[in-house]
Scaffold this motif. Structure first.
Motif, PDB file in Angstrom:
ATOM      1  N   TYR A  90     -67.204  52.153  12.538  1.00  0.00           N
ATOM      2  CA  TYR A  90     -66.307  51.287  11.776  1.00  0.00           C
ATOM      3  C   TYR A  90     -64.877  51.817  11.786  1.00  0.00           C
ATOM      4  O   TYR A  90     -63.927  51.034  11.840  1.00  0.00           O
ATOM      5  N   LEU A  91     -64.717  53.140  11.747  1.00  0.00           N
ATOM      6  CA  LEU A  91     -63.375  53.723  11.828  1.00  0.00           C
ATOM      7  C   LEU A  91     -62.728  53.449  13.185  1.00  0.00           C
ATOM      8  O   LEU A  91     -61.528  53.167  13.257  1.00  0.00           O
ATOM      9  N   VAL A  92     -63.510  53.520  14.246  1.00  0.00           N
ATOM     10  CA  VAL A  92     -62.978  53.208  15.580  1.00  0.00           C
ATOM     11  C   VAL A  92     -62.531  51.750  15.631  1.00  0.00           C
ATOM     12  O   VAL A  92     -61.442  51.435  16.136  1.00  0.00           O
ATOM     13  N   PHE A  93     -63.360  50.831  15.087  1.00  0.00           N
ATOM     14  CA  PHE A  93     -62.970  49.419  15.036  1.00  0.00           C
ATOM     15  C   PHE A  93     -61.670  49.243  14.264  1.00  0.00           C
ATOM     16  O   PHE A  93     -60.764  48.527  14.687  1.00  0.00           O
ATOM     17  N   ALA A  94     -61.569  49.896  13.108  1.00  0.00           N
ATOM     18  CA  ALA A  94     -60.390  49.757  12.251  1.00  0.00           C
ATOM     19  C   ALA A  94     -59.138  50.295  12.940  1.00  0.00           C
ATOM     20  O   ALA A  94     -58.084  49.653  12.918  1.00  0.00           O
ATOM     21  N   VAL A  95     -59.249  51.470  13.557  1.00  0.00           N
ATOM     22  CA  VAL A  95     -58.092  52.068  14.235  1.00  0.00           C
ATOM     23  C   VAL A  95     -57.635  51.182  15.383  1.00  0.00           C
ATOM     24  O   VAL A  95     -56.430  50.937  15.551  1.00  0.00           O
ATOM     25  N   MET A  96     -58.554  50.665  16.168  1.00  0.00           N
ATOM     26  CA  MET A  96     -58.183  49.797  17.286  1.00  0.00           C
ATOM     27  C   MET A  96     -57.526  48.512  16.788  1.00  0.00           C
ATOM     28  O   MET A  96     -56.538  48.050  17.356  1.00  0.00           O
ATOM     29  N   THR A  97     -58.056  47.936  15.715  1.00  0.00           N
ATOM     30  CA  THR A  97     -57.472  46.715  15.169  1.00  0.00           C
ATOM     31  C   THR A  97     -56.067  46.983  14.630  1.00  0.00           C
ATOM     32  O   THR A  97     -55.147  46.189  14.857  1.00  0.00           O
ATOM     33  N   ILE A  98     -55.889  48.105  13.949  1.00  0.00           N
ATOM     34  CA  ILE A  98     -54.562  48.464  13.424  1.00  0.00           C
ATOM     35  C   ILE A  98     -53.578  48.688  14.573  1.00  0.00           C
ATOM     36  O   ILE A  98     -52.423  48.242  14.512  1.00  0.00           O
ATOM     37  N   LEU A  99     -54.017  49.359  15.636  1.00  0.00           N
ATOM     38  CA  LEU A  99     -53.138  49.567  16.792  1.00  0.00           C
ATOM     39  C   LEU A  99     -52.716  48.246  17.421  1.00  0.00           C
ATOM     40  O   LEU A  99     -51.557  48.074  17.813  1.00  0.00           O
ATOM     41  N   ILE A 100     -53.642  47.308  17.523  1.00  0.00           N
ATOM     42  CA  ILE A 100     -53.306  45.998  18.092  1.00  0.00           C
ATOM     43  C   ILE A 100     -52.274  45.296  17.224  1.00  0.00           C
ATOM     44  O   ILE A 100     -51.296  44.733  17.729  1.00  0.00           O
ATOM     45  N   ILE A 101     -52.447  45.351  15.916  1.00  0.00           N
ATOM     46  CA  ILE A 101     -51.506  44.693  15.010  1.00  0.00           C
ATOM     47  C   ILE A 101     -50.141  45.361  15.060  1.00  0.00           C
ATOM     48  O   ILE A 101     -49.102  44.680  15.117  1.00  0.00           O
ATOM     49  N   VAL A 102     -50.113  46.703  15.076  1.00  0.00           N
ATOM     50  CA  VAL A 102     -48.827  47.415  15.135  1.00  0.00           C
ATOM     51  C   VAL A 102     -48.098  47.108  16.425  1.00  0.00           C
ATOM     52  O   VAL A 102     -46.887  46.835  16.413  1.00  0.00           O
ATOM     53  N   VAL A 103     -48.797  47.122  17.534  1.00  0.00           N
ATOM     54  CA  VAL A 103     -48.145  46.835  18.820  1.00  0.00           C
ATOM     55  C   VAL A 103     -47.695  45.382  18.875  1.00  0.00           C
ATOM     56  O   VAL A 103     -46.622  45.081  19.392  1.00  0.00           O
ATOM     57  N   ALA A 104     -48.472  44.477  18.315  1.00  0.00           N
ATOM     58  CA  ALA A 104     -48.111  43.067  18.365  1.00  0.00           C
ATOM     59  C   ALA A 104     -46.848  42.760  17.567  1.00  0.00           C
ATOM     60  O   ALA A 104     -46.057  41.904  17.952  1.00  0.00           O
ATOM     61  N   PHE A 105     -46.656  43.458  16.446  1.00  0.00           N
ATOM     62  CA  PHE A 105     -45.515  43.156  15.594  1.00  0.00           C
ATOM     63  C   PHE A 105     -44.386  44.167  15.678  1.00  0.00           C
ATOM     64  O   PHE A 105     -43.433  44.095  14.905  1.00  0.00           O
ATOM     65  N   SER A 106     -44.460  45.116  16.592  1.00  0.00           N
ATOM     66  CA  SER A 106     -43.364  46.069  16.756  1.00  0.00           C
ATOM     67  C   SER A 106     -42.279  45.464  17.643  1.00  0.00           C
ATOM     68  O   SER A 106     -42.499  44.507  18.366  1.00  0.00           O
ATOM     69  N   ASN A 107     -41.099  46.039  17.575  1.00  0.00           N
ATOM     70  CA  ASN A 107     -39.966  45.506  18.373  1.00  0.00           C
ATOM     71  C   ASN A 107     -40.023  45.995  19.769  1.00  0.00           C
ATOM     72  O   ASN A 107     -40.189  46.865  20.304  1.00  0.00           O
TER      73      ASN A 107
END
Length: 107
Positions: A90-107
């Protein structure tokens, strides 16, 4: 236990996604678009989910070990039937999802 046919199909699916992942990494290195940074992360998330589904048979009543031998190939894997192993997945899923969101909304 899964049939040999479904195991081969899952193996081929994982191999296809891994090959697509490698191609997307090459694409990422050659371009600097936001989608090029997101695609490898999404593919890693998909591979993680497929691995979790592959290694998560029906839970048994006894306490399961944290590490189990791989169903195919050489090595060990984290057992999702163990409470600590499930938390790890579950931690791996959460970290990957957070990375996708951060990369998607970063400049």
């Amino acid at each position: 236990m899964r049939s040999n046919k479904s195991g081969k199909l899952l193996s081929l699916t994982i191999l296809f996604i891994f090959a697509f992942f490698l191609l997307s990494v090459v694409w990422t290195l050659r371009s600097d678009t936001k989608i090029a940074r997101i695609v490898p992360l999404i593919l890693v998330l998909i591979l993680t989910i497929l691995s979790f589904l592959h290694y998560a048979p029906a839970p048994k009543t006894k306490q399961q070990p944290l590490f189990v031998s791989k169903r195919f190939g050489i090595g060990i894997s984290v057992n999702p039937n163990n409470p600590t192993g499930r938390l790890f997945w579950y931690l791996v899923f959460a970290v990957m999802t957070i990375l996708i969101i951060v990369v998607a909304f970063s400049n």
